[in-house]
Design an enzyme around this catalytic site. Structure first.
Site, PDB file in Angstrom:
ATOM      1  N   ASP A   1     -50.984 -13.256 -43.113  1.00  0.00           N
ATOM      2  CA  ASP A   1     -49.902 -12.641 -43.133  1.00  0.00           C
ATOM      3  C   ASP A   1     -49.695 -12.355 -41.776  1.00  0.00           C
ATOM      4  OD1 ASP A   1     -52.108 -10.934 -42.911  1.00  0.00           O
ATOM      5  OD2 ASP A   1     -51.816  -9.616 -44.098  1.00  0.00           O
ATOM      6  N   CYS A   2     -50.615 -12.496 -40.765  1.00  0.00           N
ATOM      7  CA  CYS A   2     -50.355 -12.371 -39.339  1.00  0.00           C
ATOM      8  C   CYS A   2     -49.587 -13.406 -38.874  1.00  0.00           C
ATOM      9  CB  CYS A   2     -51.617 -12.291 -38.648  1.00  0.00           C
ATOM     10  SG  CYS A   2     -52.749 -10.988 -39.187  1.00  0.00           S
TER      11      CYS A   2
END
Ligand code: LAN
Length: 735
Positions: free
Chosen positions: A460-461
């Site tokens: 997700d980063c």
């Protein structure tokens, strides 16, 4: 100058602390002793503010600055966002990051103390004083113990580690704080009832015997990755990183020096005489209050078999050979992470191994002691070791994006902030891959959670980082200013990594996990030895990670044609996964934030990017209705961390700012038709803002492994700003 704090414990002078951050976002605190240094290094706003070192005049000035030149023609919600943005802007470091004390877990600091103690290294007085102060300030008000995390009940694990830390830091046994904590520890049956990691730390310190610790076989690393379905290279990155050095230490039964202090502590933490303890009988004893994930019969049998194997069969040469292999892997981990290792727990265990292999005077070990300070963070309650070396990339990508989504990016006053964070994000993208044989995937182009140096891709980063970069570079106001700065080939590589992380095999089709694809069966949980955490053995599908992946990929396709078909396929499978993960009541269980509110916001935003909204989509409708049904009479929302533990929605005592923002974002992006509900939530956010533009920290925003609380201090700015700005656009009809 030393001031006195609660209970007569010394306190350092807040005016002497400085926070330094480098270009790649690494932060370290320093206590300045000379007046010359003090004059040459003015204290940053962030440090002044969080250490409560501002004069009443400065505080007044802050309020004036926040409220000056407000454009009265704009809506109240927009102007509230502007004021929040002005406050947050002051927190930004020249490197572009937003620092934060990423605290919550209470089992990290012990590693720092142990490594210094067994290597006979004196911790600086200023640090010592503040480490003690943090422990004293976080002790349970009633029984004086500590838990797994800062809002937990006292546990044997937390209380043992807290007590031993205080003693090793120099607090005498007869100090009232120690007396009270010891009484609580004894009520848990003493330190013998520690869970696995507690027993391991105590053994390293020579306060326990390895015969009383369930084994962690280093030999597993010698088995063939391809054919062994439970090869540790297939475990979750954190678990394998911790069990690697642990297996080494337990194979040689390493024990630190038996000093006078250690002998004293031995006589304090058990309820029996230390020398009379029959260690092997206590391998499986864990205090009831600690036990979140009890042993399975499979694990008990495996442990029994391993103990017999270690006792009667395990040849010395094999131990040596396996440990050599483990040490090679540790060195690879250090190479891949610029010496930082994935997180502080494994860092500390690895440092013990490096100490044994290389000695206390080696460069390698000395560097580890130096870099350990990256995870030490000071705050109003004192200093603690954080969950990671920060969340710099994650926070910067949220701030950048939400300043655009709220419309703040249009204002000249926020241009610098955005460009600084944008440049930080550019510097944080991985540009190299990991060394061969370290069981790591390709990472070039991807993003970490904290810093580039730490080196671990997070799905997700990566998605949020890519989205933030594109947002700046494609915006008419910024495109010229940042022209040529983005390396598009690197961006495409980031997309390659993101796509490669989607689970498209047997497990949880379409989903995204955290650091890697799911590599092994969840049945491995049956041999989870940790006792205090669930779901740590392998990767799992996470709805929030999957939502972020959708956000990143959908945004990317607006501007780029690269791998178009595959991306569309990936998005559609991810959306199927998200819809399938919805609970019958319309909620989603979130694993990294508290809890249903966090996941619901992300899911509704992901669905909105594929044009699904309340009126035409049953999933969105149920998701929004769920949120609406949870609104509190004050107009806000508030969910307790108990939701994460019990997997059912539990209200917090009062409505909370961050959670209200999350619910509002979900409702606004889901196009929820009952405007009154949204209006009331927005009113709550506006009312909670302080005259200086801040929203006060309300504690726990995040969790991990279902049972451990962790704070995300910058969420209280990022999400309200986003919610207020989206609301403003919704009202204007420009959303
Ligand atoms: C984190 C922090 C960030 C978090 C998000 C990016 C928010 C999430 O969406 C994906 C998972 C991730 C990267 C994450 C994973 C687990 C971490 C690293 C932590 C919660 C911070 C501390 C925690 C780590 C496992 C602590 C060590 C303890 C163990 C039980 C192994």
């Amino acid at each position: 100058m030393q001031c006195s704090d609660r209970l007569g414990f010394p306190k350092t002078d807040p005016a002497r602390w400085r926070l330094y951050s480098d270009e790649l976002g690494a932060t370290q605190w320093k206590y300045l002793t000379s007046d010359k240094e003090l004059d040459e290094n003015p204290q940053s706003f962030y440090v002044k503010y969080i250490l409560q070192n501002m004069t009443p005049e400065e505080l007044d000035q802050l309020v004036r600055e926040t409220n000056s030149n407000i454009d009265e023609s704009r809506s109240q919600s927009f102007n509230t966002a502007v004021k929040g943005g002005r406050f947050l802007k002051k927190f930004q470091e020249p490197s572009g990051i937003f620092p934060m004390q990423y605290k919550g877990p209470m089992f990290m600091t012990i590693g720092y103390i142990v490594v210094n103690y067994i290597s006979n290294n004196e911790i600086e007085d200023s640090t010592k004083i503040e480490l003690i102060r943090y422990l004293v300030n976080t002790a349970h008000p009633v029984d004086g113990g500590w838990g797994l995390h800062e809002v937990d009940k006292s546990t044997c694990f937390g209380t043992s580690l807290g007590y031993i830390s205080l003693r090793l830091l120099g607090v005498p046994a007869d100090n009232p704080v120690c007396v009270k904590a010891r009484k609580t520890l004894h009520s848990f049956g003493g330190a013998i009832n520690n869970p696995h990691w507690g027993k391991a730390w105590l053994s390293v310190l020579n306060l326990f015997n390895w015969d009383g610790v369930n084994p962690a076989p280093a030999e597993l690393w010698l088995t063939p990755y391809k054919y062994n379905p439970i090869h540790p290279g297939k475990w979750w990155v954190h678990t394998r990183a911790i069990y690697q050095p642990l297996s080494y230490l337990c194979a040689i039964k390493y024990q630190g020096p038996e000093t006078k202090l250690i002998k004293e502590i031995r006589s304090e933490i058990f309820i029996k005489d230390f020398d009379s303890i029959q260690w092997s009988k206590h391998r499986n004893d864990v205090c009831g209050v600690d036990l979140y994930y009890p042993h399975t019969t499979v694990l008990d049998i495996a442990n029994f078999a391993m103990v017999q194997y270690n006792k009667y069969i395990r040849p010395k040469w094999l131990v040596k050979y396996a440990n050599k292999k483990v040490y090679e892997l540790i060195k690879k981990e250090m190479f891949n992470t610029g010496g930082l290792c994935i997180a502080p727990v494994s860092y500390a265990f690895n440092a013990c191994v490096v100490l044994i292999e290389e000695g206390a005077d080696s460069e390698l070990f000395k560097n580890m002691l130096r870099d350990f300070k990256d995870v030490l963070f000071h705050g109003p309650q004192g200093m603690t070791v954080m969950g990671t070396n920060g969340g710099q990339v994650w926070d910067a990508s949220f701030v950048v994006q939400y300043f655009f989504m709220s419309g703040l990016a249009e204002l000249d006053e926020f241009e610098d902030l955005i460009i600084r964070s944008f440049k930080f994000l550019l510097r944080s993208q991985f540009t190299t891959d990991c060394i061969d044989g370290s069981f790591r995937d390709k990472r070039t182009g991807a993003f970490p959670y904290s810093t580039k140096t730490q080196g671990y891709t997070v799905s997700d980063c990566t998605a949020e980082g890519i989205k933030a970069l594109i947002m700046v570079s494609q915006h008419p106001k910024y495109a010229e200013k940042v022209k040529g700065l983005i390396d598009e080939q690197l961006l495409f590589k980031g997309i390659d990594v993101l796509l490669s992380l989607q689970n498209l095999g047997n497990f949880h089709y379409g989903s995204f996990a955290t650091y890697e694809k799911i590599r092994a069966t969840p049945l491995l949980e049956k041999i989870n030895p940790a006792e205090v955490f669930g779901n740590i053995m392998v990767e799992y599908p996470y709805v929030e990670c999957t939502d972020s992946a959708v956000l990143g990929l959908t945004f990317f396709t607006k501007y780029y044609d690269y791998r178009h078909e595959e991306i569309q396929f990936s998005i559609s499978k991810a959306i199927d996964y998200i819809c399938g993960a919805q609970n019958p009541d319309g909620s989603w269980y979130g694993c990294w934030g508290v809890c249903f509110t966090y996941a619901g916001m992300f899911a509704l935003e992901a669905l909105s990017t594929v044009k699904r909204s309340y009126n035409d989509d049953p999933v969105v409708r149920k998701g929004c209705d769920f949120f609406a049904s949870r609104q509190m009479p004050s107009g806000g929302w508030g969910e307790s961390m108990k939701s994460s533990e019990t997997h059912t929605y539990v209200d917090s005592e009062r409505p909370l700012v961050v959670q209200t923002a999350w619910a509002l974002i979900g409702l606004i992006l889901g196009k929820y038709p009952n405007k009154q509900i949204i209006d009331n939530g927005i009113k709550f956010l506006i009312a909670q803002q302080q005259p200086n533009g801040e929203w006060v920290s309300e504690g726990i925003e995040g969790v991990f492994n279902h049972s451990c609380a962790i704070e995300y201090p910058n969420y209280r700015f990022a999400f309200p700003i986003k919610a207020l700005g989206l609301y403003d656009r919704m009202c204007k009809g420009t959303l």
